[in-house]
Design a protein around this motif. Structure first.
Motif, mmCIF file in Angstrom:
data_model
loop_
_atom_site.group_PDB
_atom_site.id
_atom_site.type_symbol
_atom_site.label_atom_id
_atom_site.label_comp_id
_atom_site.label_asym_id
_atom_site.label_seq_id
_atom_site.Cartn_x
_atom_site.Cartn_y
_atom_site.Cartn_z
ATOM 1 N N LEU A 78 4.025 4.302 3.530
ATOM 2 C CA LEU A 78 4.912 5.212 2.821
ATOM 3 C C LEU A 78 4.172 5.904 1.687
ATOM 4 O O LEU A 78 3.156 5.412 1.190
ATOM 5 N N CYS A 79 4.691 7.036 1.278
ATOM 6 C CA CYS A 79 4.150 7.733 0.115
ATOM 7 C C CYS A 79 4.641 7.062 -1.171
ATOM 8 O O CYS A 79 5.650 6.348 -1.173
ATOM 9 N N GLU A 80 3.927 7.288 -2.240
ATOM 10 C CA GLU A 80 4.384 6.837 -3.543
ATOM 11 C C GLU A 80 5.772 7.418 -3.831
ATOM 12 O O GLU A 80 6.057 8.565 -3.492
ATOM 13 N N GLN A 81 6.618 6.623 -4.436
ATOM 14 C CA GLN A 81 7.983 6.985 -4.833
ATOM 15 C C GLN A 81 8.970 7.011 -3.662
ATOM 16 O O GLN A 81 10.169 7.216 -3.889
ATOM 17 N N PRO B 70 0.833 -1.206 0.000
ATOM 18 C CA PRO B 70 0.000 0.000 0.000
ATOM 19 C C PRO B 70 0.865 1.252 0.000
ATOM 20 O O PRO B 70 1.951 1.274 0.584
ATOM 21 N N ARG B 71 0.419 2.258 -0.673
ATOM 22 C CA ARG B 71 1.109 3.550 -0.687
ATOM 23 C C ARG B 71 0.061 4.651 -0.652
ATOM 24 O O ARG B 71 -1.067 4.482 -1.123
ATOM 25 N N ARG B 72 0.435 5.777 -0.090
ATOM 26 C CA ARG B 72 -0.490 6.899 -0.068
ATOM 27 C C ARG B 72 -0.016 7.973 -1.033
ATOM 28 O O ARG B 72 1.182 8.120 -1.294
ATOM 29 N N VAL B 73 -0.959 8.710 -1.551
ATOM 30 C CA VAL B 73 -0.639 9.795 -2.474
ATOM 31 C C VAL B 73 -0.378 11.053 -1.653
ATOM 32 O O VAL B 73 -1.210 11.448 -0.830
ATOM 33 N N PRO B 74 0.765 11.689 -1.795
ATOM 34 C CA PRO B 74 1.043 12.915 -1.029
ATOM 35 C C PRO B 74 0.017 14.005 -1.329
ATOM 36 O O PRO B 74 -0.562 14.051 -2.409
ATOM 37 N N LYS B 75 -0.193 14.854 -0.341
ATOM 38 C CA LYS B 75 -1.123 15.978 -0.487
ATOM 39 C C LYS B 75 -0.325 17.278 -0.397
ATOM 40 O O LYS B 75 -0.162 17.843 0.687
ATOM 41 N N PRO B 76 0.188 17.749 -1.514
ATOM 42 C CA PRO B 76 1.055 18.942 -1.485
ATOM 43 C C PRO B 76 0.366 20.168 -0.912
ATOM 44 O O PRO B 76 1.020 21.059 -0.374
ATOM 45 N N GLN B 77 -0.967 20.225 -1.021
ATOM 46 C CA GLN B 77 -1.674 21.395 -0.533
ATOM 47 C C GLN B 77 -1.774 21.428 0.983
ATOM 48 O O GLN B 77 -2.095 22.459 1.576
ATOM 49 N N SER B 78 -1.480 20.300 1.641
ATOM 50 C CA SER B 78 -1.579 20.248 3.096
ATOM 51 C C SER B 78 -0.298 20.771 3.733
ATOM 52 O O SER B 78 0.803 20.344 3.367
ATOM 53 N N PHE C 132 22.093 -7.807 6.804
ATOM 54 C CA PHE C 132 21.556 -6.477 6.542
ATOM 55 C C PHE C 132 20.993 -6.478 5.133
ATOM 56 O O PHE C 132 21.736 -6.633 4.164
ATOM 57 N N GLU C 133 19.680 -6.365 5.030
ATOM 58 C CA GLU C 133 18.991 -6.399 3.747
ATOM 59 C C GLU C 133 18.034 -5.212 3.681
ATOM 60 O O GLU C 133 17.341 -4.913 4.662
ATOM 61 N N VAL C 134 17.992 -4.536 2.536
ATOM 62 C CA VAL C 134 17.089 -3.403 2.374
ATOM 63 C C VAL C 134 16.331 -3.541 1.068
ATOM 64 O O VAL C 134 16.831 -4.073 0.075
ATOM 65 N N THR C 135 15.083 -3.059 1.084
ATOM 66 C CA THR C 135 14.252 -2.992 -0.115
ATOM 67 C C THR C 135 13.599 -1.618 -0.146
ATOM 68 O O THR C 135 13.795 -0.799 0.763
ATOM 69 N N GLY C 136 12.786 -1.384 -1.152
ATOM 70 C CA GLY C 136 12.084 -0.116 -1.214
ATOM 71 C C GLY C 136 11.115 0.075 -0.069
ATOM 72 O O GLY C 136 10.852 1.205 0.366
ATOM 73 N N SER C 137 10.560 -1.022 0.464
ATOM 74 C CA SER C 137 9.525 -0.912 1.487
ATOM 75 C C SER C 137 9.993 -1.258 2.896
ATOM 76 O O SER C 137 9.213 -1.152 3.845
#
Length: 312
Positions: free
Chosen positions: A292-295, A112-120, A252-257
């Protein structure tokens, strides 16, 4: 809340059997058990769950048994494994999936990802941008391995009025691995594993304590934490002093999420983890999901710093 017995079964893979070059049946069993435990994420397990008659199982503490069915020879041609674990689950929670989480076996994950709200005016994304002369740069992927974990903090990053809750792991008493994720303690799980082999090496008993690092008081019943220092609430200060643990980072392992950082000291292991396959508390203020936000990428966010004094 209900309690379930979950049993996982598997054959010991040939690539483990072939490496059991021992001079006695006891040594072979010791090798097969230890390697099957440490390599458990690469083994194909079958699971079955049944309702348990008792309801006193802890949400966070588990006693695991790994049994080995193996002929008493120095070089067995075949062997079988059985994991037994008892888990308490909330309504609607899959007991087999929780057992996989307790054992750190591969499991289902959503992204799941949320869309940022630049106006907030309150939308600034999930990560902070530390600055100053303390920052060395992006964390090299292999850098933490084989270094001793000497400290851990969940309250790094000062903006002049306090901390923003970034996580940091100190290595060898010097430089810090930094995850600049705001409020990181409620994104991160910490698991302690204590292993005790049976005297005949036909089974391992593993005590597992798996908790969210920290959480807001209104969600403490669903997410019992390692650390709880909110004013007016009973404190929980169970995080260890890693300077005393003398644990060495073995994974030590990392991914995007998310990420996994595991440190070992003898038969005790500590595992920090974040990921879409791990449950998270919702945000206490907005009551929205903690995603997390998209991207945004955890893998791209890790930094290396000279010390833990970070400005954001």
């Amino acid at each position: 809340m209900s309690t379930h017995h979950v049993v996982f079964t598997a054959a010991v893979p040939n690539w483990i059997l072939e490496r059991a070059d021992a001079d006695s049946g006891e040594r072979a069993r010791s090798w097969l058990l230890s390697q099957s435990w440490y390599e458990r994420r690469r083994i194909a397990w079958q699971s079955a769950a049944s309702l348990a008659p008792r309801h006193d199982q802890s949400l966070t503490r588990h006693r695991i048994v790994l049994e080995l069915d193996c002929p008493g020879t120095a070089r067995p041609a075949a062997a079988a494994l059985t994991f037994t674990v008892k888990v308490a689950v909330r309504q609607g929670e899959d007991p087999a999936e929780k057992a996989r989480r307790v054992l750190d076996l591969p499991r289902r994950a959503t992204t799941p990802r949320r869309v940022p709200k630049p106006q907030s005016p309150f939308e600034r994304g999930s990560f902070s941008t530390p600055r100053g002369t303390s920052i060395i740069g992006p964390l090299p992927a292999e850098w933490p391995l084989d270094r001793m974990l000497t400290a851990y903090s969940t309250h790094l990053g000062s903006y002049g009025q306090g901390g923003v809750g970034l996580s940091g792991w100190q290595c060898n008493g010097g430089s810090w691995i930094v995850l600049p994720l705001k409020g990181s303690e409620s994104w991160t799980w910490l698991t302690r594993e204590d292993i005790e082999p049976a005297s005949d090496y036909r089974s391992l008993h593993i005590d597992i304590d798996q908790r969210i690092v920290g959480v807001h008081p209104d969600q403490i019943d669903d997410f019992p934490p390692w650390n709880h220092r909110y004013a007016g609430h009973a404190q929980i200060l169970d995080l260890p002093d890693f300077a005393d643990e003398k644990a060495t980072i073995a994974r030590f392992e990392v991914t995007g999420s998310g990420f996994t950082l595991e440190a070992a000291s003898g038969l005790t292991r500590w595992r920090f983890a974040m990921g879409d396959d791990l449950p998270r508390p919702i945000w206490a203020g907005s009551r929205e999901a903690r995603v997390l936000c998209e991207q945004e990428s955890v893998a791209e966010a890790f930094l290396l710093a000279h010390d833990c004094y970070l400005e954001v």
